[in-house]
Every structure is written in structure tokens, then in C-alpha cells.
Design a protein around this motif. Structure first.
Motif, PDB file in Angstrom:
ATOM      1  N   LEU A  19       0.826  -1.204   0.000  1.00  0.00           N
ATOM      2  CA  LEU A  19       0.000   0.000   0.000  1.00  0.00           C
ATOM      3  C   LEU A  19       0.862   1.257   0.000  1.00  0.00           C
ATOM      4  O   LEU A  19       0.576   2.218  -0.711  1.00  0.00           O
ATOM      5  N   ILE A  20       1.924   1.254   0.785  1.00  0.00           N
ATOM      6  CA  ILE A  20       2.810   2.404   0.826  1.00  0.00           C
ATOM      7  C   ILE A  20       3.504   2.579  -0.519  1.00  0.00           C
ATOM      8  O   ILE A  20       3.638   3.680  -1.025  1.00  0.00           O
ATOM      9  N   SER A  21       3.925   1.464  -1.129  1.00  0.00           N
ATOM     10  CA  SER A  21       4.589   1.523  -2.430  1.00  0.00           C
ATOM     11  C   SER A  21       3.652   2.100  -3.485  1.00  0.00           C
ATOM     12  O   SER A  21       4.045   2.943  -4.279  1.00  0.00           O
ATOM     13  N   ILE A  22       2.399   1.658  -3.504  1.00  0.00           N
ATOM     14  CA  ILE A  22       1.429   2.157  -4.479  1.00  0.00           C
ATOM     15  C   ILE A  22       1.200   3.648  -4.263  1.00  0.00           C
ATOM     16  O   ILE A  22       1.199   4.426  -5.204  1.00  0.00           O
ATOM     17  N   THR A  23       1.035   4.056  -3.023  1.00  0.00           N
ATOM     18  CA  THR A  23       0.820   5.463  -2.721  1.00  0.00           C
ATOM     19  C   THR A  23       2.020   6.279  -3.163  1.00  0.00           C
ATOM     20  O   THR A  23       1.881   7.344  -3.750  1.00  0.00           O
ATOM     21  N   HIS A  24       3.222   5.775  -2.920  1.00  0.00           N
ATOM     22  CA  HIS A  24       4.441   6.491  -3.309  1.00  0.00           C
ATOM     23  C   HIS A  24       4.545   6.602  -4.822  1.00  0.00           C
ATOM     24  O   HIS A  24       4.858   7.657  -5.346  1.00  0.00           O
ATOM     25  N   ARG A  25       4.271   5.534  -5.547  1.00  0.00           N
ATOM     26  CA  ARG A  25       4.407   5.551  -7.001  1.00  0.00           C
ATOM     27  C   ARG A  25       3.411   6.501  -7.656  1.00  0.00           C
ATOM     28  O   ARG A  25       3.708   7.097  -8.670  1.00  0.00           O
ATOM     29  N   LEU A  26       2.220   6.628  -7.093  1.00  0.00           N
ATOM     30  CA  LEU A  26       1.220   7.498  -7.698  1.00  0.00           C
ATOM     31  C   LEU A  26       1.592   8.962  -7.577  1.00  0.00           C
ATOM     32  O   LEU A  26       1.205   9.763  -8.408  1.00  0.00           O
ATOM     33  N   GLY A  27       2.354   9.333  -6.579  1.00  0.00           N
ATOM     34  CA  GLY A  27       2.602  10.738  -6.335  1.00  0.00           C
ATOM     35  C   GLY A  27       3.948  11.258  -6.774  1.00  0.00           C
ATOM     36  O   GLY A  27       4.217  12.421  -6.591  1.00  0.00           O
ATOM     37  N   TYR A  28       4.791  10.449  -7.362  1.00  0.00           N
ATOM     38  CA  TYR A  28       6.138  10.944  -7.604  1.00  0.00           C
ATOM     39  C   TYR A  28       6.427  11.325  -9.043  1.00  0.00           C
ATOM     40  O   TYR A  28       7.503  11.809  -9.331  1.00  0.00           O
ATOM     41  N   LEU A  29       5.508  11.154  -9.953  1.00  0.00           N
ATOM     42  CA  LEU A  29       5.710  11.553 -11.345  1.00  0.00           C
ATOM     43  C   LEU A  29       4.914  12.822 -11.646  1.00  0.00           C
ATOM     44  O   LEU A  29       3.797  12.994 -11.171  1.00  0.00           O
ATOM     45  N   THR A  30       5.503  13.688 -12.456  1.00  0.00           N
ATOM     46  CA  THR A  30       4.778  14.879 -12.895  1.00  0.00           C
ATOM     47  C   THR A  30       3.740  14.466 -13.941  1.00  0.00           C
ATOM     48  O   THR A  30       3.778  13.345 -14.455  1.00  0.00           O
ATOM     49  N   ASP A  31       2.838  15.370 -14.273  1.00  0.00           N
ATOM     50  CA  ASP A  31       1.823  15.074 -15.283  1.00  0.00           C
ATOM     51  C   ASP A  31       2.464  14.719 -16.624  1.00  0.00           C
ATOM     52  O   ASP A  31       2.044  13.782 -17.296  1.00  0.00           O
ATOM     53  N   THR A  32       3.487  15.468 -17.007  1.00  0.00           N
ATOM     54  CA  THR A  32       4.179  15.204 -18.270  1.00  0.00           C
ATOM     55  C   THR A  32       4.830  13.828 -18.246  1.00  0.00           C
ATOM     56  O   THR A  32       4.739  13.071 -19.215  1.00  0.00           O
ATOM     57  N   GLN A  33       5.465  13.492 -17.139  1.00  0.00           N
ATOM     58  CA  GLN A  33       6.111  12.186 -17.025  1.00  0.00           C
ATOM     59  C   GLN A  33       5.091  11.053 -17.062  1.00  0.00           C
ATOM     60  O   GLN A  33       5.324  10.021 -17.689  1.00  0.00           O
ATOM     61  N   GLU A  34       3.952  11.247 -16.425  1.00  0.00           N
ATOM     62  CA  GLU A  34       2.896  10.226 -16.475  1.00  0.00           C
ATOM     63  C   GLU A  34       2.382  10.058 -17.901  1.00  0.00           C
ATOM     64  O   GLU A  34       2.140   8.942 -18.355  1.00  0.00           O
ATOM     65  N   ARG A  35       2.221  11.182 -18.624  1.00  0.00           N
ATOM     66  CA  ARG A  35       1.778  11.125 -20.022  1.00  0.00           C
ATOM     67  C   ARG A  35       2.781  10.355 -20.872  1.00  0.00           C
ATOM     68  O   ARG A  35       2.406   9.509 -21.687  1.00  0.00           O
ATOM     69  N   ILE A  36       4.055  10.650 -20.703  1.00  0.00           N
ATOM     70  CA  ILE A  36       5.093   9.974 -21.478  1.00  0.00           C
ATOM     71  C   ILE A  36       5.143   8.492 -21.134  1.00  0.00           C
ATOM     72  O   ILE A  36       5.232   7.644 -22.027  1.00  0.00           O
ATOM     73  N   LEU A  37       5.055   8.162 -19.866  1.00  0.00           N
ATOM     74  CA  LEU A  37       5.090   6.756 -19.453  1.00  0.00           C
ATOM     75  C   LEU A  37       3.893   5.999 -20.014  1.00  0.00           C
ATOM     76  O   LEU A  37       4.030   4.873 -20.507  1.00  0.00           O
ATOM     77  N   ARG A  38       2.718   6.623 -19.986  1.00  0.00           N
ATOM     78  CA  ARG A  38       1.514   5.997 -20.546  1.00  0.00           C
ATOM     79  C   ARG A  38       1.683   5.792 -22.054  1.00  0.00           C
ATOM     80  O   ARG A  38       1.341   4.727 -22.593  1.00  0.00           O
ATOM     81  N   LEU A  39       2.237   6.798 -22.737  1.00  0.00           N
ATOM     82  CA  LEU A  39       2.481   6.700 -24.176  1.00  0.00           C
ATOM     83  C   LEU A  39       3.429   5.545 -24.494  1.00  0.00           C
ATOM     84  O   LEU A  39       3.174   4.750 -25.399  1.00  0.00           O
ATOM     85  N   ILE A  40       4.518   5.451 -23.752  1.00  0.00           N
ATOM     86  CA  ILE A  40       5.486   4.368 -23.975  1.00  0.00           C
ATOM     87  C   ILE A  40       4.822   3.011 -23.757  1.00  0.00           C
ATOM     88  O   ILE A  40       4.973   2.094 -24.568  1.00  0.00           O
ATOM     89  N   ARG A  41       4.081   2.890 -22.667  1.00  0.00           N
ATOM     90  CA  ARG A  41       3.408   1.622 -22.343  1.00  0.00           C
ATOM     91  C   ARG A  41       2.432   1.225 -23.464  1.00  0.00           C
ATOM     92  O   ARG A  41       2.429   0.084 -23.922  1.00  0.00           O
TER      93      ARG A  41
END
Length: 94
Positions: A19-41
């Protein structure tokens, strides 16, 4: 600032860590980084290989290749991706 989460009273240690890992992962990327990661995936799932720097920039709305390289470097630092130097389309999800 560390975000506190409330856990059930009877929660195993492994579930707590998850639970802590999931919470940490959700909050540490910027919007742009999340967009890029989603695009790559999505690109890897659809085409079987990573997108090019130009494709990432066009899809994420970044005007320069330097901006894309910077964001990819940040994603690599945060262990979201692994880049293979010298390889064309050398991006893997971590």
C-alpha cells in the motif's frame, strides 16, 4: 512532505509495504512524465517496440528533442524506465 495513509488495524506487513509503495508511485511523477510513461506503455503494447524520441515529443506536446531527453532522464532516475544507450528505441519499462 510525507503523505499519511490510514491502514486497517489488522494489516499484514507485506500488505502495508504494498500500500505504501502504491501510494508512493502514484505521487512521484509529474503530469508530463505520467503522459510519457503511458504513451510508452501503450506504444509497446500496440507495436511491440518503444516509440522514437520524435514520436514521444509529438504525442506529449513537447517541442524539442532536448525536452524529451530530459523527461526520459527523469523517468530513468525515478526507475520508471530503463534506457539502453546507443540502441534505437532503446526504452524498456522498469
Amino acid at each position: 512532505m510525507v503523505e499519511r495513509i490510514s491502514l486497517p488495524r489488522r494489516c499484514s506487513a507485506s500488505r502495508t509495504r504494498a500500500l505504501i509503495s502504491i501510494t508512493h508511485r502514484l505521487g512521484y511523477l509529474t503530469d508530463t512524465q505520467e503522459r510519457i510513461l503511458r504513451l510508452i506503455r501503450e506504444h509497446i503494447a500496440t507495436h511491440g517496440e518503444a516509440p522514437t524520441i520524435t514520436q514521444i515529443g509529438a504525442a506529449a506536446g513537447l517541442r524539442s528533442r532536448a525536452s524529451v531527453h530530459y523527461q526520459l532522464g527523469e523517468l530513468e532516475t525515478k526507475h520508471a524506465i530503463v534506457r539502453e544507450p546507443g540502441q534505437r528505441r532503446g526504452i524498456r519499462l522498469a
